[in-house]
Design an enzyme around this catalytic site. Sequence first.
Site, mmCIF file in Angstrom:
data_model
loop_
_atom_site.group_PDB
_atom_site.id
_atom_site.type_symbol
_atom_site.label_atom_id
_atom_site.label_comp_id
_atom_site.label_asym_id
_atom_site.label_seq_id
_atom_site.Cartn_x
_atom_site.Cartn_y
_atom_site.Cartn_z
ATOM 1 C CD GLU A 297 36.010 28.438 29.795
ATOM 2 O OE1 GLU A 297 35.448 27.617 29.061
ATOM 3 O OE2 GLU A 297 35.489 28.874 30.841
ATOM 4 C CG LEU B 21 47.150 45.258 21.508
ATOM 5 C CD1 LEU B 21 47.130 45.604 22.996
ATOM 6 C CD2 LEU B 21 48.419 45.829 20.881
ATOM 7 C CE LYS C 201 44.628 43.982 25.886
ATOM 8 N NZ LYS C 201 43.249 43.635 26.099
ATOM 9 C CD GLU D 50 40.472 49.999 27.201
ATOM 10 O OE1 GLU D 50 41.036 50.494 26.209
ATOM 11 O OE2 GLU D 50 39.960 48.872 27.205
ATOM 12 C CB CYS E 58 22.002 25.042 63.811
ATOM 13 S SG CYS E 58 23.697 24.449 63.778
ATOM 14 C CB CYS F 5 23.184 21.773 67.453
ATOM 15 S SG CYS F 5 22.808 23.519 67.339
#
Length: 677
Positions: free
Chosen positions: A36, A84, A120, A178, A404, A407
């Site tokens: 995003e 970049l 990268k 890096e 559960c 059941c």
Amino acid sequence: MNKDLIKKKHQKKIKLYNYYNKKYYNENVSEIADSEFDELKKQIIDEENKYNFLKNKNSPSLNVGFKPSKNFKKVFHKIPMLSLANAFTHEDLLNFEKKILNFLNKKKEELKLKYSAEPKIDGISASLVYKNGKLITGLSRGDGKEGEDITENLKTIKDIPQVISAKDFPNEIDIRGEVFIQNSDFEKLKDKFANPRNAASGSLRQKNSEDTKKIPLKFIAYTFGFEKGMKIQNQSDFLKKLNEWGFKINHLNKLIDGTENLMENYYAIEKIRTDLDFDIDGIVYKINDFKIQNRLGFVANAPRWAIAHKFSANKGVSKIIDIDIQIGRTGALTPVAKVNPVNIGGVVVSNATLHNEDEIKRKDIRVGDTVEIERAGDVIPHITSVNFKKRDKKSIKFIFPLKCPSCGSKTIKEYNLITKKEDAVRRCSSEGFECEKVAIEKIKHFVSKEAFNIDGFGKKIVEKFWKLKLIKLPQDIFKLNYNKIENMDGWGKQSVKNLEYSINLRKNISFERFIYALGIRHIGFENAKLISKNLKSPKKFFNLSKSNNFDELLNLDGIGETQINSIKNFFLNKTNSDVLNDLINILSVKDSIETKKNGPLKNKTFMLTGKLDGISRAEAKSLIEQNSGSIISNVSKKLDYLIIGEKPTKRKIETAKEMNIKILNQKEWLLMLNKTS
Ligand code: AMP
């Protein structure tokens, strides 16, 4: 839209971008998914390209990273550390190449551009200044012009050489690369940090280098800033030299020409991306020739000779609407987050697994939370982190059901004999056909591919027939009321005939498939094979409980106490033994086929790729094994033959060819078995 409105909207986007940027670089917090963030940057740059009047000094097209933090001494980079430009599609790459050729005033045919393609790594870039072979200063990128002096912290990283004595190492050079943390190392730190990048960034910027030392940071080198006395002409030679000087370089770096080949490499790396032990978010392409690089120079904040080809998003942000509990065939309760639908890399995701009760507790995941979701390859999407800042004050902890939901039986956590710990998984204690959800899952397993593999009888049919009370137990599949089905919506004479045919076909079943189909816990396909191979006749298996001779199985390699106890429990359950007795009367379970000790494929290894004609993958594998051959699952030196069917994976064939591995088509392979079809 009028000019003022466009400007206002644009400024708002820049403000938002810089807010996220500051959070990311200075506080190690990602409030939105990387994809995003990239999209926001792309929108800003696209708008600026479209409207000339949108110049703004705070725009990401003019800036890099973020101002260095006050916690460290600030030092200017002799040569700026830039950002970049991003590419997302093949068209973007073609444009990148076209711009370069235009700039150089060359036609495509005149200049074959070569690129250094380098994965990268999603870490933190660092600059290491060496003088006379000694590491003098280590800096972070900061805002690209000024970085933070983190020399002492960088010196704690084993991959960073502090003294380099190679004769051809330049007198002065600023090596860049890096800093990152491997995913396997991150596993131990995941309680403290949201993701590997945050862990690397946080550890690298500790005030006390002793704290940095405790974190297993890694360093991969890939470029240089200023240098004095270096005699290298291109990037690929430079990378090789880096390695000779004692730096680690990325083993996936490649020298490539042409954008088509860049695309091929991109897809190949994207495929193995999730298998790597470090996070990568794209591939960087750099014009290989330094002379051309120098001619091309830079735009405001990035070199003209490089671009980052980003992978499609594999993360997204959404809100949990509800937490559902799914029940598996072994009674395991698996929590699943129902989320507002979100598009992640082209797929709309509305469910994300939460794994188990412990995972929910550990991450404190609650209904209403805003979360980051990751979808990697074919793996089920899962939640990577919760944004606690967006949590509603009234939100309450999620309480895992102690009964559960199907059941109402008690749910339990078993004690694991091997790990000597309580299981992370909570289970329905009924674990038999008494629990509706468990029973449905058991029947789905019964008809699954490696079990009865009934053509046309998939999961959906199981659910439908169950709802209509046509089946309750596995044996009911063989007692179906076909007249009733024929009159049901969506069915006709022919489809019912087909179904009846496929069901009857499977009344003859191999011993191993039969054992596997029963769905006994801890008895997967491999164990079912082992048991059938050793007991040889199904009768012996049916009589196990009568003779109470379970210990006979203990001699089998792969079968231990856990498996034996599980088989014993299976026979103790009254419904299970009824199911078994009923099935024995209906079916003909074949004795196990002896595998030839000295078959024609003895000492030979095989791998399959593509679809074979008229024979399933499972059957082909079993044929190989019956004839004393063995299967391996990747192309390696250990492989003797790669068998190719229809639509094989090209990369496997290429690798096999490179390794001189024999390639067989289906006919050639069958000939080895003395079979012709
Ligand atoms: P950006 O994050 O968009 O500013 O892109 C530049 C960053 O990519 C650099 O600062 C590095 O942190 C990172 N990077 C990772 N691998 C490479 C590589 N092989 N070459 C150049 N940059 C890389």
